[in-house]
Write a protein that holds these residues in place. Sequence first.
Motif, PDB file in Angstrom:
ATOM      1  N   LEU A  91       1.292  -1.154   0.220  1.00 13.02           N
ATOM      2  CA  LEU A  91      -0.282   0.127  -0.165  1.00 13.02           C
ATOM      3  C   LEU A  91       0.358   0.748  -0.002  1.00 13.02           C
ATOM      4  O   LEU A  91       2.169   1.322   0.768  1.00 13.02           O
ATOM      5  CB  LEU A  91      -1.033   0.245   0.877  1.00 13.02           C
ATOM      6  CG  LEU A  91      -1.697  -1.042   1.083  1.00 13.02           C
ATOM      7  CD1 LEU A  91      -2.782  -0.976   2.672  1.00 13.02           C
ATOM      8  CD2 LEU A  91      -2.657  -1.307  -0.524  1.00 13.02           C
ATOM      9  N   PRO A  92       0.158   2.157  -0.641  1.00  7.01           N
ATOM     10  CA  PRO A  92       1.141   3.726  -0.649  1.00  7.01           C
ATOM     11  C   PRO A  92       0.874   4.330   0.506  1.00  7.01           C
ATOM     12  O   PRO A  92       1.349   5.826   0.440  1.00  7.01           O
ATOM     13  CB  PRO A  92       0.906   3.906  -1.821  1.00  7.01           C
ATOM     14  CG  PRO A  92      -0.761   3.752  -1.932  1.00  7.01           C
ATOM     15  CD  PRO A  92      -0.864   2.339  -1.395  1.00  7.01           C
ATOM     16  N   TYR A  93       1.181   3.968   1.565  1.00  7.74           N
ATOM     17  CA  TYR A  93       0.715   4.933   2.892  1.00  7.74           C
ATOM     18  C   TYR A  93       2.318   5.208   3.732  1.00  7.74           C
ATOM     19  O   TYR A  93       2.800   3.826   3.758  1.00  7.74           O
ATOM     20  CB  TYR A  93      -0.202   4.141   4.237  1.00  7.74           C
ATOM     21  CG  TYR A  93      -1.820   3.747   3.183  1.00  7.74           C
ATOM     22  CD1 TYR A  93      -2.322   5.033   2.387  1.00  7.74           C
ATOM     23  CD2 TYR A  93      -1.836   3.025   3.482  1.00  7.74           C
ATOM     24  CE1 TYR A  93      -3.169   5.134   1.611  1.00  7.74           C
ATOM     25  CE2 TYR A  93      -3.487   2.799   2.937  1.00  7.74           C
ATOM     26  CZ  TYR A  93      -3.894   3.927   1.769  1.00  7.74           C
ATOM     27  OH  TYR A  93      -5.612   3.388   1.471  1.00  7.74           O
ATOM     28  N   LYS A  94       2.233   5.937   4.235  1.00  7.30           N
ATOM     29  CA  LYS A  94       3.890   6.186   4.966  1.00  7.30           C
ATOM     30  C   LYS A  94       3.642   5.366   6.104  1.00  7.30           C
ATOM     31  O   LYS A  94       4.699   5.666   6.688  1.00  7.30           O
ATOM     32  CB  LYS A  94       4.034   7.986   4.798  1.00  7.30           C
ATOM     33  CG  LYS A  94       4.868   7.975   3.548  1.00  7.30           C
ATOM     34  CD  LYS A  94       5.333   9.689   3.661  1.00  7.30           C
ATOM     35  CE  LYS A  94       5.344   9.770   2.315  1.00  7.30           C
ATOM     36  NZ  LYS A  94       5.792  11.074   2.262  1.00  7.30           N
ATOM     37  N   ASN A  95       2.254   5.508   6.865  1.00 10.92           N
ATOM     38  CA  ASN A  95       2.145   5.604   7.585  1.00 10.92           C
ATOM     39  C   ASN A  95       0.267   5.653   8.130  1.00 10.92           C
ATOM     40  O   ASN A  95      -0.210   5.812   7.318  1.00 10.92           O
ATOM     41  CB  ASN A  95       2.578   7.263   8.760  1.00 10.92           C
ATOM     42  CG  ASN A  95       2.035   8.039   8.279  1.00 10.92           C
ATOM     43  OD1 ASN A  95       0.486   8.073   8.831  1.00 10.92           O
ATOM     44  ND2 ASN A  95       3.430   9.378   8.691  1.00 10.92           N
ATOM     45  N   GLN A  96       0.163   4.694   8.951  1.00  8.97           N
ATOM     46  CA  GLN A  96      -1.054   4.680   9.365  1.00  8.97           C
ATOM     47  C   GLN A  96      -2.009   5.950   9.476  1.00  8.97           C
ATOM     48  O   GLN A  96      -3.618   6.199   9.277  1.00  8.97           O
ATOM     49  CB  GLN A  96      -1.523   4.357  10.993  1.00  8.97           C
ATOM     50  CG  GLN A  96      -0.863   2.677  11.230  1.00  8.97           C
ATOM     51  CD  GLN A  96      -1.393   2.559  12.629  1.00  8.97           C
ATOM     52  OE1 GLN A  96      -2.395   2.982  13.511  1.00  8.97           O
ATOM     53  NE2 GLN A  96      -0.068   2.105  14.181  1.00  8.97           N
ATOM     54  N   TYR A  97      -1.769   7.356   9.657  1.00 14.36           N
ATOM     55  CA  TYR A  97      -2.399   8.508   9.651  1.00 14.36           C
ATOM     56  C   TYR A  97      -2.797   8.561   8.003  1.00 14.36           C
ATOM     57  O   TYR A  97      -3.797   9.386   7.675  1.00 14.36           O
ATOM     58  CB  TYR A  97      -1.364   9.795  10.393  1.00 14.36           C
ATOM     59  CG  TYR A  97      -2.457  10.908  10.305  1.00 14.36           C
ATOM     60  CD1 TYR A  97      -3.293  11.630  10.901  1.00 14.36           C
ATOM     61  CD2 TYR A  97      -2.161  11.859   9.783  1.00 14.36           C
ATOM     62  CE1 TYR A  97      -4.987  12.313  11.151  1.00 14.36           C
ATOM     63  CE2 TYR A  97      -3.050  13.531   9.312  1.00 14.36           C
ATOM     64  CZ  TYR A  97      -4.233  12.687  10.636  1.00 14.36           C
ATOM     65  OH  TYR A  97      -4.376  14.929  10.323  1.00 14.36           O
ATOM     66  N   GLU A  98      -1.745   8.315   7.533  1.00  9.31           N
ATOM     67  CA  GLU A  98      -2.199   8.590   6.306  1.00  9.31           C
ATOM     68  C   GLU A  98      -3.592   7.675   5.598  1.00  9.31           C
ATOM     69  O   GLU A  98      -4.674   7.842   4.840  1.00  9.31           O
ATOM     70  CB  GLU A  98      -1.172   8.206   5.171  1.00  9.31           C
ATOM     71  CG  GLU A  98       0.224   8.949   5.280  1.00  9.31           C
ATOM     72  CD  GLU A  98       1.129   9.379   3.871  1.00  9.31           C
ATOM     73  OE1 GLU A  98       1.544   8.114   3.280  1.00  9.31           O
ATOM     74  OE2 GLU A  98       1.807  10.352   4.089  1.00  9.31           O
ATOM     75  N   ALA A  99      -3.318   6.572   5.750  1.00  9.59           N
ATOM     76  CA  ALA A  99      -4.566   5.610   5.695  1.00  9.59           C
ATOM     77  C   ALA A  99      -5.678   5.623   6.335  1.00  9.59           C
ATOM     78  O   ALA A  99      -7.265   5.543   5.925  1.00  9.59           O
ATOM     79  CB  ALA A  99      -4.084   4.057   6.849  1.00  9.59           C
ATOM     80  N   LEU A 100      -5.724   6.608   7.503  1.00 11.50           N
ATOM     81  CA  LEU A 100      -6.847   7.055   7.986  1.00 11.50           C
ATOM     82  C   LEU A 100      -7.107   8.520   6.888  1.00 11.50           C
ATOM     83  O   LEU A 100      -9.083   8.291   7.013  1.00 11.50           O
ATOM     84  CB  LEU A 100      -6.879   7.278   9.509  1.00 11.50           C
ATOM     85  CG  LEU A 100      -7.697   8.579  10.393  1.00 11.50           C
ATOM     86  CD1 LEU A 100      -8.687   7.279  10.148  1.00 11.50           C
ATOM     87  CD2 LEU A 100      -7.194   8.920  10.846  1.00 11.50           C
TER      88      LEU A 100
END
Length: 338
Positions: A197-206
């Motif tokens: 997935l192209p997210y750096k962290n959980q916050y980007e997923a949020l």
Amino acid sequence: MSAKSRIFLSILVVLCGALYAVYASSLGKSYPMQSEKQLISINQGDTYTALIDRMSAEHKFTLPVVLKAYRKFMIHDTLKAGVYEIKRGTTVRQVLDMMSNADNAQMNTVMIIDGTTSKQLLQRLKNDPYVKQTIVNLPQEQMMQKLGIEHKNLEGLLAPNTYFYNKGETDQKILTDLYRRQIELLQQAWQKRAPNLPYKNQYEALIMASIIEKETSIDKEMNQIAGVFIRRLQQGMRLQTDPTVIYGMGDAYKGSITKQDLRTATPYNTYTMAGLPPTPIALPSKKAIEAAMHPDQSKSVYFVATGNGGHTFSETLEQHNQAVQQYLTVLRSKKAGQ
């Protein structure tokens, strides 16, 4: 007494008996209980009609038409959200009456709808007479410090759901509970996320989950929406999603977006900027968070509304343009029908 008088009296007695029988089997009937006390929860937006229909289907109420007539002519207020304590021997009429006054509720209902913004939630708490206000009127920076949240923006960090609190509970306790619940849901989904997935962290997923939440209310489409946006990120395409533009407009948004709005750069205008916006744009549900972690595996990178509910997903720009034309045709047909 004349024969006519006796006949009239007999009819009157029969009529009164029939009315009493109707009353005794509906409004005067004791609410069925399996214990000495029982709690009934009423959510924000529930109606008497829906309550009567539901209770009738559960065989708690009988003769619903009588109950609805009583509500129409005798209860001059709406059904109030809350948790009500019913004691053994309470009649159906008393149950209906008590639920028109929130003061009768034992607990206060705090309902946060999926996709609500943090601003709307804070206003809800400000307007709730049963919530003790301690921090909702503070500047956001001070409020975040009181809550012990490191992020500068509260958006997306509170879990939408229906909660029950004692009357007089503090806004700080409520917001803390909602924050902890959302972080727990986010962490659980993050641990089980799909690979690459192209997210750096959980916050980007949020952030992604909040966009998905605002794009569709259809559960089965959430993974498809997630797939479209994730593939756009992976291919270097701009997200170009209207809900982020609307969020960035703030109070300037009046119900529609103009071409000028799409060209006006803001931190949230995904038509003018690449990548994700800096924060979530709403409070995403558990389903939206899970969709952000598990996008579909198709090749679609475009979607547009059908005009009849839901969206059409396309792999190529040509297919997408055709879907747009179909959508416009549906709109013109509906407008002509009106």
